[in-house]
Structures are given as structure tokens and as C-alpha cells.
Design a protein around this motif. Structure first.
Motif, PDB file in Angstrom:
ATOM      1  N   GLY A  16       0.797  -1.210   0.000  1.00 57.55           N
ATOM      2  CA  GLY A  16       0.000   0.000   0.000  1.00 57.55           C
ATOM      3  C   GLY A  16       0.834   1.266   0.000  1.00 57.55           C
ATOM      4  O   GLY A  16       0.520   2.235  -0.699  1.00 57.55           O
ATOM      5  N   GLY A  17       1.917   1.262   0.771  1.00 55.62           N
ATOM      6  CA  GLY A  17       2.789   2.430   0.791  1.00 55.62           C
ATOM      7  C   GLY A  17       3.406   2.713  -0.572  1.00 55.62           C
ATOM      8  O   GLY A  17       3.450   3.862  -1.023  1.00 55.62           O
ATOM      9  N   ALA A  18       3.860   1.647  -1.251  1.00 57.25           N
ATOM     10  CA  ALA A  18       4.451   1.824  -2.582  1.00 57.25           C
ATOM     11  C   ALA A  18       3.405   2.271  -3.595  1.00 57.25           C
ATOM     12  O   ALA A  18       3.681   3.105  -4.470  1.00 57.25           O
ATOM     13  N   LEU A  19       2.194   1.728  -3.489  1.00 58.10           N
ATOM     14  CA  LEU A  19       1.111   2.136  -4.388  1.00 58.10           C
ATOM     15  C   LEU A  19       0.754   3.597  -4.175  1.00 58.10           C
ATOM     16  O   LEU A  19       0.594   4.358  -5.144  1.00 58.10           O
ATOM     17  N   MET A  20       0.619   4.008  -2.924  1.00 58.24           N
ATOM     18  CA  MET A  20       0.287   5.405  -2.638  1.00 58.24           C
ATOM     19  C   MET A  20       1.373   6.343  -3.136  1.00 58.24           C
ATOM     20  O   MET A  20       1.086   7.421  -3.671  1.00 58.24           O
ATOM     21  N   GLU A  21       2.631   5.945  -2.978  1.00 53.67           N
ATOM     22  CA  GLU A  21       3.736   6.766  -3.479  1.00 53.67           C
ATOM     23  C   GLU A  21       3.650   6.906  -4.996  1.00 53.67           C
ATOM     24  O   GLU A  21       3.839   7.996  -5.545  1.00 53.67           O
ATOM     25  N   GLY A  22       3.347   5.790  -5.666  1.00 51.63           N
ATOM     26  CA  GLY A  22       3.209   5.844  -7.115  1.00 51.63           C
ATOM     27  C   GLY A  22       2.051   6.716  -7.553  1.00 51.63           C
ATOM     28  O   GLY A  22       2.166   7.506  -8.508  1.00 51.63           O
ATOM     29  N   LEU A  23       0.921   6.607  -6.873  1.00 52.81           N
ATOM     30  CA  LEU A  23      -0.236   7.429  -7.222  1.00 52.81           C
ATOM     31  C   LEU A  23       0.030   8.908  -6.970  1.00 52.81           C
ATOM     32  O   LEU A  23      -0.429   9.769  -7.735  1.00 52.81           O
ATOM     33  N   GLU A  39       4.015   2.224   6.723  1.00 53.14           N
ATOM     34  CA  GLU A  39       4.402   2.525   5.337  1.00 53.14           C
ATOM     35  C   GLU A  39       3.351   3.415   4.672  1.00 53.14           C
ATOM     36  O   GLU A  39       3.688   4.349   3.942  1.00 53.14           O
ATOM     37  N   MET A  40       2.093   3.137   4.931  1.00 48.88           N
ATOM     38  CA  MET A  40       1.024   3.945   4.345  1.00 48.88           C
ATOM     39  C   MET A  40       0.880   5.277   5.065  1.00 48.88           C
ATOM     40  O   MET A  40       0.561   6.298   4.451  1.00 48.88           O
ATOM     41  N   LEU A  45      -1.545   8.620   4.975  1.00 49.41           N
ATOM     42  CA  LEU A  45      -2.786   8.012   5.459  1.00 49.41           C
ATOM     43  C   LEU A  45      -2.867   8.111   6.976  1.00 49.41           C
ATOM     44  O   LEU A  45      -1.959   7.686   7.684  1.00 49.41           O
ATOM     45  N   ASP A  46      -3.980   8.652   7.461  1.00 48.37           N
ATOM     46  CA  ASP A  46      -4.283   8.650   8.894  1.00 48.37           C
ATOM     47  C   ASP A  46      -5.216   7.470   9.132  1.00 48.37           C
ATOM     48  O   ASP A  46      -6.422   7.563   8.907  1.00 48.37           O
ATOM     49  N   SER A  47      -4.661   6.355   9.571  1.00 47.65           N
ATOM     50  CA  SER A  47      -5.431   5.121   9.672  1.00 47.65           C
ATOM     51  C   SER A  47      -6.594   5.268  10.653  1.00 47.65           C
ATOM     52  O   SER A  47      -6.418   5.786  11.763  1.00 47.65           O
ATOM     53  N   ARG A  48      -7.733   4.777  10.247  1.00 46.72           N
ATOM     54  CA  ARG A  48      -8.921   4.891  11.104  1.00 46.72           C
ATOM     55  C   ARG A  48      -8.789   4.037  12.352  1.00 46.72           C
ATOM     56  O   ARG A  48      -9.340   4.371  13.399  1.00 46.72           O
ATOM     57  N   ALA A 373       1.542  -0.458 -10.372  1.00 43.00           N
ATOM     58  CA  ALA A 373       0.220  -0.635  -9.779  1.00 43.00           C
ATOM     59  C   ALA A 373      -0.575   0.670  -9.830  1.00 43.00           C
ATOM     60  O   ALA A 373      -1.775   0.666 -10.132  1.00 43.00           O
ATOM     61  N   ALA A 374       0.082   1.778  -9.540  1.00 39.17           N
ATOM     62  CA  ALA A 374      -0.583   3.077  -9.589  1.00 39.17           C
ATOM     63  C   ALA A 374      -1.080   3.384 -10.999  1.00 39.17           C
ATOM     64  O   ALA A 374      -2.210   3.851 -11.188  1.00 39.17           O
ATOM     65  N   ARG A 375      -0.257   3.114 -11.984  1.00 44.48           N
ATOM     66  CA  ARG A 375      -0.646   3.342 -13.373  1.00 44.48           C
ATOM     67  C   ARG A 375      -1.869   2.488 -13.748  1.00 44.48           C
ATOM     68  O   ARG A 375      -2.793   2.957 -14.420  1.00 44.48           O
TER      69      ARG A 375
END
Length: 384
Positions: A16-23, A39-40, A45-48, A373-375
Motif C-alpha cells: 500500500g505504501g508503494a502504491l500510494m507513493e506511485g499514485l 508505510e502507508m 494516510l491517517d489510519s482509522r 500498480a498506480a498506473r
């Protein structure tokens, strides 16, 4: 753009962290909500809730915590509905994630759902893909042969590369320093012992792995053994290995584990993604695994659809990595094969070729999996 993203365990948090960075690189300004780990969080991300609430809820813990888990599923689904995101992205942890998706879809039928990490329907329980397709629109696959299985079930799917290709590896200098620190000569054989990351695996395989390596030492008197472990089972591993005739070097810190992988000549490992980590570090290996009689009979004899459990064999479409599974998981046979892999150039060359092909097919040398993944997510959203 608004995205709700959920990861329920450490491996998913890393994805998730790598995906968010890519996005963030491809589409800056995304509004995030969801559940994740450090990582996220580093990506905004502020985790709920604390991700650990979900990651400890394995099979054995579900019953006593069922009500709590069910409440968290309902709360998370309601948060998705209230946010009305452009997409819900769920990462692995299907028992939690897909239940959230199903509940959210009941109130928000147009919700787009992306799931990261395809279920291993090519190996067993093929019906999982059809069940997942009821709530998932698009899948991000980490193995190159998975998209056709997802597409056949009615979901779109892209292979985005396996995270192992982006993991940090130790340099030759760090490998040499590891050997020097532990007084292992540059030409002294070094074996990795990897009996698994779960307590049950370590209990079941630890003694057999030690016996196999002891028999290998009879033929290779200078052999040293390193046992990399993880926090959850580290106390058990240290206690168990201290009773072995020649105690291995136990390492737990990531930097030490990377250096050990880079310094090793051969590995004895339980089946799992560790075979890909060994392949990434070009460590020749022997894979061994066993389970209870009933589990083995049900999964291997009645449900398994492939003739090998080793991902290097599957991805490379070879059978270069030797396996000792179930009734064949016996120390003497394992030690003979370890000796062959350690000493015979042709056996090592066959494995090296399979490893090179595996890593190439998993995306080594290309864009990082998180960016791919982001793409894929953005292209999916543009089409729908």
C-alpha cells in the motif's frame, strides 16, 4: 480524487505504501482515507484504526474476536459509504477486505473496487475468483500468469510486478562484512536455514531442518548455518536452535538478514515467498515442507492443481528447484540434495538460470511495482 485504501497486515502495508507513493507521483493531491500501517502513514494516510487489530486475527483467533471483527467490518464499510470515494482499494487480507467491499456495495452499488494481490486460484480453490468477482472490478496481480484466471471470472486484471524486485539487497561489501563479523572465511560454505515464519511451521520443520544440515556438515565439516527469523517467532527460534548440536547464527534485524542472504552459498527453506527472496539474491536452494496428515491429504491430494509449490518453478516454468514435500520431507534425502546443490556446478547453473528468468518475469529492471500498480489503477478508473 478520493481513494479509500485498506491493508490488514504488514505485507499489505508495504504494498500500500508503494502504491500510494506511485499514485502521488502520477496524480498529486489525492484525498486518502482507510486503514494501514507505518508505510502507508508515511504516504499521508491517517489510519482509522490500528492495523494490528486486523493482522492478529488469523484463523485461530477469529472465533474469540468475531464480534469485534464484525463491528470493525461494518464501521469500515460505513466510512467508505460516507466518503463516496472514486474507488475502494483493498490489499490482500480478503477475509476482512472483501467483506467490507460487499457491505459498502450494498449501500453504494456504483462503488468501484480494486483488489491488490490475486488469490492463488491457479493452485487450489478456483471458486474463489468467481466469489471475488461479485464485489471486485479490477485486480492488481503480482505473478505474471494470474491475469487470465481473474479475467475468466469477470474482472479486469493487470500484472504489476512482484514487490520482491524492489526490495533492498545487500552489497558484496556488506556480505563480506557479515562473514567477517561472524568469523566465517571467504571460502567457507554458508547455509541459510529458513523453517518458516509461523510458530507451527517452525515446530514442525525445525528439527528436520537441523538434522538435514547436521548430515550435510558430516560431508562439509566447515559448514556454518545462519537462521534468519522474524519478531513473532524469534524467541521460539532462539530457544529451539540453542539445543541443536551446533547452534546456528540467529539474525532478526533486516540489515543482518539481507547481508546473510547475500553471503550464503545454499539455503534450505520452507515453501512460500521466501523462494523468491532467495532467487532475488541468487541463492541456490532446496525447498521442504510438511503439514498434518489431514491437512496434507485434503490440500495436496484432493485440492492442489499444480505439481510444484515453489514459485520459482512456477514463474520460470521449470522444475529446477528441488522439493521435499509431505511424506518426502525427510532429513537424509534433503541433506543429499543440499550437498548436490552445494557442490555440483550443473545443479547450481540450472537454478541460476531459473532464478534469472523468474526475476525477469517478475519485473526486475523495469518500473517499480508500486508505480506500475498506480498506473494500472488510474487507467482502470479512466476506462470506467
Amino acid at each position: 480524487m478520493k481513494l479509500f485504501v485498506i491493508a490488514g497486515e504488514a505485507s499489505g502495508d508495504k504494498l500500500g505504501g508503494a502504491l500510494m507513493e506511485g499514485l502521488a507521483k502520477l496524480a498529486p493531491g489525492i484525498e486518502w482515507q482507510g486503514i494501514g500501517g507505518p508505510e502507508m502513514a508515511a504516504q499521508g494516510l491517517d489510519s482509522r484504526i490500528a492495523m494490528e487489530e486486523l493482522s492478529v486475527m488469523g484463523l485461530m483467533e477469529v472465533v474469540p474476536k468475531y464480534r469485534h471483527l464484525k463491528r470493525r467490518i461494518a464501521e469500515t464499510a460505513q466510512a467508505v459509504v460516507e466518503m463516496r470515494p472514486d474507488a475502494l482499494i483493498t490489499i490482500d487480507s480478503p477475509d476482512f477486505c472483501l467483506r467490507v467491499a460487499r457491505l459498502a456495495r450494498e449501500q453504494h452499488p456504483d462503488l468501484k473496487v480494486v483488489h491488490y494481490v490475486a488469490p492463488s486460484v491457479w493452485a487450489w480453490r478456483p471458486g474463489r475468483a468467481a466469489k471475488m468477482a461479485q464485489v471486485v472490478d479490477h485486480v492488481l496481480a503480482v505473478l505474471p500468469f494470474e491475469p487470465p484466471y481473474m479475467q475468466a471470472a469477470g474482472m479486469s486484471c493487470d500484472f504489476v510486478g512482484h514487490p520482491v524486485v524492489a526490495e533492498q539487497r545487500a552489497s558484496a561489501a556488506e556480505a563480506a562484512a557479515f562473514r567477517e563479523t561472524h568469523m566465517i572465511g571467504p571460502d567457507q560454505p554458508l547455509a541459510l536455514c529458513l523453517p518458516g515464519s509461523r510458530a507451527g511451521e517452525v515446530k514442525r520443520l525445525g528439527k528436520r531442518f537441523d538434522e538435514a544440515l547436521m548430515q550435510l556438515r558430516d560431508r562439509e565439516p566447515g559448514l556454518r548455518v545462519v537462521l534468519p527469523t522474524v519478531r513473532g517467532v524469534a524467541p521460539m527460534v532462539r530457544e529451539m536452535s540453542a539445543r541443536w548440536p551446533i547452534a546456528p547464527i540467529v539474525v532478526e534485524q533486516p540489515a543482518d538478514k539481507r547481508a546473510a542472504f547475500a553471503a550464503a552459498n545454499v539455503a534450505l527453506a520452507a515453501s512460500g515467498t521466501v523462494s523468491l527472496e532467495l532467487a532475488a539474491n541468487r541463492v541456490p536452494m532446496v525447498i521442504a515442507y510438511d503439514a498434518s496428515f489431514l491437512t496434507w491429504h485434503l490440500i495436496w491430494n484432493l485440492m492442489m492443481k499444480v505439481d510444484t509449490v515453489t514459485l520459482v518453478n512456477l514463474v520460470s516454468d521449470t522444475r529446477a528447484i528441488p522439493e521435499f514435500l509431505g511424506p518426502d520431507c525427510k532429513p537424509r534425502a534433503i541433506s543429499r540434495k543440499l550437498l548436490q546443490v552445494l557442490e555440483q556446478d550443473d545443479a547450481r547453473a540450472e537454478q541460476f538460470a531459473a532464478m534469472e528468468l523468474t526475476m525477469e518475469r517478475l519485473g526486475e529492471g523495469g518500473d517499480p511495482p508500486g508505480l506500475r500498480a498506480a498506473r494500472s489503477v488510474l487507467e482502470f478508473l479512466q476506462k470506467t
